[in-house]
Design an enzyme around this catalytic site. Structure first.
Site, PDB file in Angstrom:
ATOM      1  N   LYS A 172       0.846  -1.197   0.000  1.00  0.00           N
ATOM      2  CA  LYS A 172       0.000   0.000   0.000  1.00  0.00           C
ATOM      3  C   LYS A 172       0.885   1.252   0.000  1.00  0.00           C
ATOM      4  O   LYS A 172       2.015   1.211   0.475  1.00  0.00           O
ATOM      5  CB  LYS A 172      -0.848   0.027   1.276  1.00  0.00           C
ATOM      6  CG  LYS A 172      -2.010  -0.962   1.298  1.00  0.00           C
ATOM      7  CD  LYS A 172      -2.860  -0.767   2.533  1.00  0.00           C
ATOM      8  CE  LYS A 172      -4.023  -1.745   2.579  1.00  0.00           C
ATOM      9  NZ  LYS A 172      -5.021  -1.529   1.510  1.00  0.00           N
ATOM     10  N   ARG A 228     -10.372 -11.521   1.911  1.00  0.00           N
ATOM     11  CA  ARG A 228     -11.234 -12.576   1.352  1.00  0.00           C
ATOM     12  C   ARG A 228     -10.559 -13.937   1.425  1.00  0.00           C
ATOM     13  O   ARG A 228     -11.233 -14.960   1.500  1.00  0.00           O
ATOM     14  CB  ARG A 228     -11.636 -12.199  -0.083  1.00  0.00           C
ATOM     15  CG  ARG A 228     -10.492 -12.101  -1.045  1.00  0.00           C
ATOM     16  CD  ARG A 228     -10.862 -11.346  -2.311  1.00  0.00           C
ATOM     17  NE  ARG A 228     -10.940  -9.890  -2.087  1.00  0.00           N
ATOM     18  CZ  ARG A 228     -11.258  -9.005  -3.028  1.00  0.00           C
ATOM     19  NH1 ARG A 228     -11.550  -9.415  -4.253  1.00  0.00           N
ATOM     20  NH2 ARG A 228     -11.292  -7.728  -2.751  1.00  0.00           N
TER      21      ARG A 228
HETATM   22  N1  BES Z   1      -8.080  -3.706   4.296  1.00  0.00           N
HETATM   23  C1  BES Z   1      -8.316  -3.291   2.954  1.00  0.00           C
HETATM   24  C2  BES Z   1      -9.643  -2.540   2.802  1.00  0.00           C
HETATM   25  C3  BES Z   1      -9.786  -1.273   3.576  1.00  0.00           C
HETATM   26  C4  BES Z   1      -9.563  -0.046   2.973  1.00  0.00           C
HETATM   27  C5  BES Z   1     -10.220  -1.291   4.882  1.00  0.00           C
HETATM   28  C6  BES Z   1      -9.750   1.128   3.684  1.00  0.00           C
HETATM   29  C7  BES Z   1     -10.388  -0.127   5.594  1.00  0.00           C
HETATM   30  C8  BES Z   1     -10.164   1.084   5.001  1.00  0.00           C
HETATM   31  C9  BES Z   1      -8.342  -4.498   2.020  1.00  0.00           C
HETATM   32  O1  BES Z   1      -7.574  -5.575   2.423  1.00  0.00           O
HETATM   33  C10 BES Z   1      -7.830  -4.030   0.701  1.00  0.00           C
HETATM   34  O2  BES Z   1      -6.720  -3.613   0.649  1.00  0.00           O
HETATM   35  N2  BES Z   1      -8.659  -4.117  -0.331  1.00  0.00           N
HETATM   36  C11 BES Z   1      -8.300  -3.714  -1.633  1.00  0.00           C
HETATM   37  C12 BES Z   1      -8.822  -4.737  -2.609  1.00  0.00           C
HETATM   38  C13 BES Z   1      -8.253  -4.618  -4.003  1.00  0.00           C
HETATM   39  C14 BES Z   1      -6.761  -4.883  -4.005  1.00  0.00           C
HETATM   40  C15 BES Z   1      -8.963  -5.613  -4.893  1.00  0.00           C
HETATM   41  C16 BES Z   1      -8.933  -2.343  -1.893  1.00  0.00           C
HETATM   42  O3  BES Z   1     -10.015  -2.075  -1.370  1.00  0.00           O
HETATM   43  O4  BES Z   1      -8.315  -1.542  -2.559  1.00  0.00           O
HETATM   44 ZN    ZN Z   2      -5.533  -5.404   1.832  1.00  0.00          ZN
END
Ligand code: BES
Ligand code: ZN
Ligand code: ZN
Length: 494
Positions: free
Chosen positions: A270, A344
């Site tokens: 990230k 997931r």
């Molecule tokens: N933990 C994140 C989602 C999240 C984002 C939670 C902001 C709380 C606040 C999750 O694991 C994630 O990173 N999801 C990605 C999915 C994508 C890579 C398909 C996302 O939402 O960008």
């Molecule tokens: Zn994530």
């Protein structure tokens, strides 16, 4: 992990004592008939105070020792529901927080349908709002130091009101445990410390807590979950909590939570901005913990299994790569395309395990699953995804009655094609752009084995950087009051 006692004291008395700071509730249009002195009525009218919901007025009663008198507008008497009284109670706390050490709150109760219930709701709201997380501060700040330690509510029947408060307080205590673990920093809260916390907090209440470590999970085939944790120095854990206080022949309700104690994204790292937010990526597991505490404290006559998949998602030489293929506990193979779509993967194994091992009548999972849900719904509503319309109705209704609202998303099969993989059974990210929260839910659906199931995407509601009506800045505990209400209304036996 230390858990501070972080709320104010609450009690109930039958008359207003002399010489104390006072907060008086006034219904809309009832300034004239309210219990305050005539001089104060005149002042209220001069200040255009009509009793509209949320209006505030503050003054001093001058005597030998000056006392503060605050007035709060309650809105129209006949429109107020339980939830509104909780909101007013929260407002009472906020008004008194920096002003008074011990506040007395008085409402005109004549004409109310159930005064004891209304006053206990005020107290519940004040108690809920008063929770704070400041145990890592070693110095106290000068600006708006909270002075308030105790609120006394005036009520016609103190004992009855106290009894109602005591029952409902169990749900607040569950909510506080959730807020606590969500607020703990990720160097303190990691899979093993969460497991220890679950044991310490829940076993004394009569709950059974089982923890599966990596060796056991490897043996059983939790490869999707273990793959996420394999880059971390911390050991992954599966925590299973049992509350079996219902009829012997009642199949349990399974509540499953995403517990990523820190989500760096892994190799699909990230960006640095706001990465600290990812400490609350274990919010779903936090709700499982808090909900089971609430059910046990109020001795709910129901069978519930809580399953928490705990991992830390880190990049390292042992971390999972984009393009890896893992064989999940269900036997289905998963192509990893993005190591940041890890929640997931954790839930795939946790959900499969929950239905396979416990044969639940219904499953609900909670997860801070996608950033996209926050884009769609903000902090007010959680996303609801389900394979069962009746379940959607139950959850929607429960959410409205405790103001933890959910909004149903479509789950058509067109979204399903998006996660078919060329090389494995399923891939962990949709190929099209958009509908990210739905494709995530469609992924989970493949691991529920047709059990009636709902998924709550709480990525937008678990944390708020701003103060809210019933919570301060930070963790909200969203989901505990909702699922408690849902269970209470639909599954408990008398
Ligand atoms: N933990 C994140 C989602 C999240 C984002 C939670 C902001 C709380 C606040 C999750 O694991 C994630 O990173 N999801 C990605 C999915 C994508 C890579 C398909 C996302 O939402 O960008
Ligand atoms: Zn994530
Ligand atoms: Zn995540």
């Amino acid at each position: 992990m230390r858990i501070q006692d972080a709320t104010i004291q609450v009690d109930f008395i039958s008359t207003v004592p002399e010489g104390h700071d006072l907060l008086v509730g006034i219904f809309e249009g009832e300034v004239e008939t309210s219990c305050v002195k005539d001089s104060l009525k005149t002042a209220l009218k001069a200040a255009d105070f009509t009793g509209k919901k949320g209006q505030c007025f503050s003054t001093w009663s001058l005597g030998d020792t000056p006392k503060r008198i605050m007035c709060i507008g309650l809105g129209k008497k006949d429109t107020l529901k339980k939830q509104n009284f909780k909101e007013i109670g929260a407002k009472c706390f906020v008004m008194g927080a920096c002003k008074s050490e011990h506040l007395h709150v008085v409402l005109p109760t004549q004409g109310l349908e159930n005064p004891d219930c209304a006053i206990s709701c005020l107290a519940i709201g004040a108690h809920l709002r008063s929770w704070k997380f400041d145990q890592y501060k070693t110095k106290t700040e000068d600006s708006c130091q909270q002075k308030l330690k105790k609120i006394s509510f005036v009520t016609p029947h103190p004992d009855e009101t106290q009894k109602l408060f005591h029952e409902a307080k169990a749900i607040n205590e569950g909510n506080f445990l959730t807020r606590h673990v969500v607020s703990e920093p990720p160097n303190v809260l990691y899979p093993e410390s969460m497991a220890q916390c679950a044991k310490e907090q829940l076993e004394p209440l009569g709950l059974k807590v089982d923890v599966l470590g990596e060796a056991k999970m490897r043996e059983l085939g939790f490869n999707a979950l273990l793959g996420v944790g394999q880059g971390s120095a911390r050991e992954s854990q599966l925590i299973v909590i049992e509350w079996m206080n219902g009829p012997k022949d009642q199949a349990p309700i399974a509540i499953v939570g995403k517990g990523v104690t820190f989500d760096t994204g892994g190799i699909s790292l990230k960006p640095r901005t706001n990465m600290d937010d990812m400490k609350y990526d274990m919010g779903g597991s936090g709700v499982v913990l808090g909900l089971l505490k609430a059910l046990a404290l109020r001795k709910a006559k129901v069978n519930v299994i809580g399953v928490m998949g705990m991992v830390e998602n880190m990049p390292s030489g042992t971390a999972q790569r984009p393009a890896d293929i893992v064989k999940s506990l269900s036997g289905q193979t998963i192509e990893i395309l993005d190591t940041d779509a890890e929640g997931r993967l954790v839930l795939a194994d946790a959900l499969w395990y929950a239905q396979d091992r416990y044969k639940p009548q219904v499953m609900v999972d909670l997860a801070t699953l996608t950033g996209a849900i926050g884009v769609a719904l903000g902090h007010e509503y959680a996303g609801l995804f389900s394979n069962n319309d009746n379940l959607c109705e139950q959850l929607t209704e429960a959410g409205l009655s405790v103001d933890e609202k959910v909004w149903k998303f479509p789950m058509d099969s067109v979204f399903d094609k998006d996660i078919d993989s060329d090389v494995a059974d399923v891939k962990n990210m949709g190929s099209g752009r958009g509908a990210g929260s739905i494709t995530a839910a469609k992924f989970l659906e493949r691991f529920v084995n047709n059990v009636p199931w709902a998924h709550l995407d709480i990525a937008g509601t678990t944390w708020d950087k701003k103060e809210r009506t019933l919570t301060g800045k930070g963790a909200t505990g969203f989901g505990v009051r909702l699922l408690n209400e849902w269970i209470c209304k639909n599954y408990e036996t008398a």
